[in-house]
Write an enzyme that holds these catalytic residues in place. Structure first.
Site, PDB file in Angstrom:
ATOM      1  N   GLU A   1       0.780  -1.237   0.000  1.00  0.00           N
ATOM      2  CA  GLU A   1       0.000   0.000   0.000  1.00  0.00           C
ATOM      3  C   GLU A   1       0.820   1.300   0.000  1.00  0.00           C
ATOM      4  OE1 GLU A   1      -2.869  -0.169   3.188  1.00  0.00           O
ATOM      5  OE2 GLU A   1      -3.994  -1.771   2.236  1.00  0.00           O
TER       6      GLU A   1
ATOM      7  N   GLU B   1      -5.656  -8.590   0.785  1.00  0.00           N
ATOM      8  CA  GLU B   1      -6.304  -8.237   2.052  1.00  0.00           C
ATOM      9  C   GLU B   1      -7.766  -7.926   1.788  1.00  0.00           C
ATOM     10  OE1 GLU B   1      -4.683  -5.000   4.394  1.00  0.00           O
ATOM     11  OE2 GLU B   1      -2.636  -5.721   4.093  1.00  0.00           O
TER      12      GLU B   1
HETATM   13  C1  FCB Z   1      -4.621  -2.057   5.482  1.00  0.00           C
HETATM   14  C2  FCB Z   1      -3.273  -2.453   6.032  1.00  0.00           C
HETATM   15  C3  FCB Z   1      -3.323  -3.510   7.094  1.00  0.00           C
HETATM   16  C4  FCB Z   1      -4.489  -3.310   8.032  1.00  0.00           C
HETATM   17  C5  FCB Z   1      -5.780  -3.147   7.247  1.00  0.00           C
HETATM   18  C6  FCB Z   1      -7.005  -2.992   8.103  1.00  0.00           C
HETATM   19  O1  FCB Z   1      -4.559  -0.765   5.013  1.00  0.00           O
HETATM   20  O2  FCB Z   1      -2.437  -2.923   4.999  1.00  0.00           O
HETATM   21  O3  FCB Z   1      -2.091  -3.532   7.766  1.00  0.00           O
HETATM   22  O4  FCB Z   1      -4.249  -2.232   8.842  1.00  0.00           O
HETATM   23  O5  FCB Z   1      -5.671  -2.049   6.392  1.00  0.00           O
END
Ligand code: FCB
Length: 453
Positions: free
Chosen positions: A166, A355
């Site tokens: 990110e 994620e």
């Molecule tokens: C993302 C992050 C991760 C976690 C989630 C909820 O932005 O990569 O580490 O904090 O959000």
């Protein structure tokens, strides 16, 4: 019951990040990271909490891999803490730091869980921050040297390599809004940071091609969000397009098309001086990668703010929607929209959801159970949208739930529980939530079974 099955070999995983779970901030020669410094600075993290102990995973990793195995994960995404390997950022490596990840991977291998390794999930060595951190172009070079060291010395099979997690969040939350480490609030430097991060990514991919890790794919993880205009009015459409440029295209275009999007270069240059770049940077950043990792939690709806120079419209939250503890709208279809759009505009290339998940106010009951139907509902709906994308030809190869276990949620400390596993932080005890048992069935049958989707 209707079945929604995934292709053979689909990866079903969970993701974590070093600072959020490991604890042991000084163990075995680890150096200080910017998150150690930031969380110890009063006022930065909810309730003054830090990652000093977190899930104590550095010492309890075997127990944690056993939990993964109990759930049935066939993949696990974790990140390497750079200051464990290079306590001072560069220079002399700390062999003991890498040994931890070697032990972890060996344990994963015993359980046939494939390692997906992220090289940078935000814990920059503080020693490099003292020299400007990501605002300094040299940090990109140090990053690729650290990466090259890991490629060479981590002599165990890795299923996927992810350079950065990110870059948008690092640049914008860390350097424009100052709510993440290193806590800087300066848009101009945030854009320099975004450029240096992408450069570091490209250099690390180049170094990977020179290392002899044949057959192991490398990519990057971006946080992407589908952006929608509130209405079809021209102003809202334009605001949505600029917001998409700011959040998504500013990273996708240089990686996949070799240049920053022209409309955004124009918008940003009306606001501040653009980042300093050098001749071959575009080419380095566009070094071909093997897959794209996508982190997605919600969508963004915007309306025009009235300021034509604004690169972000005004976000609007629909009233009738469901929201998680983070205040993020539950909008499963957004993940389908995103996957199909990225595939259409930037493909063909394998995609992974690296994620996706939700924080809810979970409670441990007296029988040691955690009943979390809202998380199950969230995961089921989002995984269903992944399935739809696959039906429509998107080469999605895996899905990683965020996150294995409740952990240090950055500026929110321990107040947001995203885990499949509940952590009693005082006793350091772990309890599988109902969502973990549910996920385990999904993995067992390689998909969903439901009458209500
Ligand atoms: C993302 C992050 C991760 C976690 C989630 C909820 O932005 O990569 O580490 O904090 O959000």
């Amino acid at each position: 019951m209707n079945k929604y099955l995934f292709p053979d070999q689909f990866l079903w995983g969970a993701a974590t990040a070093s600072y959020q779970i490991e604890g042991s901030p000084d163990a075995d020669g680890k150096g200080e990271s910017i998150w150690d410094r930031f969380s110890h600075t009063p006022g930065n993290v909810w309730n003054g909490e830090t990652g000093d102990v977190a899930c104590d995973h550095y010492r309890r990793y075997e127990e944690d891999v056993n939990l993964m195995s109990q759930i049935g994960l066939n993949a696990y995404r974790f990140s390497i803490s750079w200051p464990r390997i290079f306590p001072a950022g560069g220079g002399k490596a700390n062999v003991k730091g890498l040994d931890f990840y070697r032990r972890l991977i060996e344990k994963l291998q015993q359980h046939k869980i494939r390692p997906a390794v992220t090289l940078y999930h935000w814990d920059l060595p503080q020693a490099l921050q003292d020299r400007g951190g990501w605002t300094n172009r040299d940090t990109a070079k140090y990053f690729s040297e650290y990466a090259a060291y890991v490629y060479e010395k981590l002599d165990l099979p890795v299923s996927m390599w992810i350079t950065l997690n990110e870059p948008w969040v690092i640049a914008i939350l860390g350097h424009a809004f100052g709510i993440h480490a290193p806590g800087v609030s300066d848009f101009k430097s945030a854009f320099q940071v975004s450029h240096n991060l992408l450069l570091g990514h490209g250099l690390a991919v180049k170094a990977f091609r020179e290392a002899k890790r044949t057959g192991e794919p490398i990519g990057i993880t971006l946080n992407l969000a589908p952006v929608e205009p509130l209405t079809e009015k021209q102003d809202d459409l334009e605001a949505a397009s600029r917001s998409d440029g700011f959040m998504n295209r500013w990273f996708l275009d240089p990686i996949f098309r070799g240049s920053y999007p022209a409309d955004m270069v124009e918008v940003f240059s009306r606001n501040f001086e653009l980042p300093k770049t050098e001749k071959d940077d575009d080419q380095v950043i566009a070094e071909p990668i093997d897959f794209l990792g996508i982190n997605n939690y919600t969508r963004v709806i915007v309306e025009a703010s009235g300021d034509k120079n604004a690169f972000m419209g005004t976000p609007v939250n629909p009233q009738e929607a469901e929201y998680t503890e983070m205040g993020w709208e539950v909008y499963p279809q957004g993940l389908y929209d995103l996957l199909t759009r990225v595939h259409r505009d930037y493909g063909p290339l394998p995609l992974y959801v690296t994620e996706n998940g939700a924080a809810f106010p979970d409670e441990l009951d007296e029988n040691g159970q955690v009943n979390d139907p809202r998380r199950i509902n969230y995961l089921e709906k989002y995984i269903h949208q992944c399935w739809k994308a696959v039906q429509d030809g998107v080469p999605l190869k895996g899905y990683f739930a965020w996150t294995l276990m409740d952990n240090f949620e950055w500026a929110f400390g321990y107040s947001k529980r995203f885990g499949l596993v509940y952590i009693d932080f005082e006793e350091q005890r772990r309890y599988l939530k109902n969502s973990a048992y549910w996920y385990s069935k999904v993995i067992g049958r390689n998909g969903l079974e439901s009458d209500s989707l």
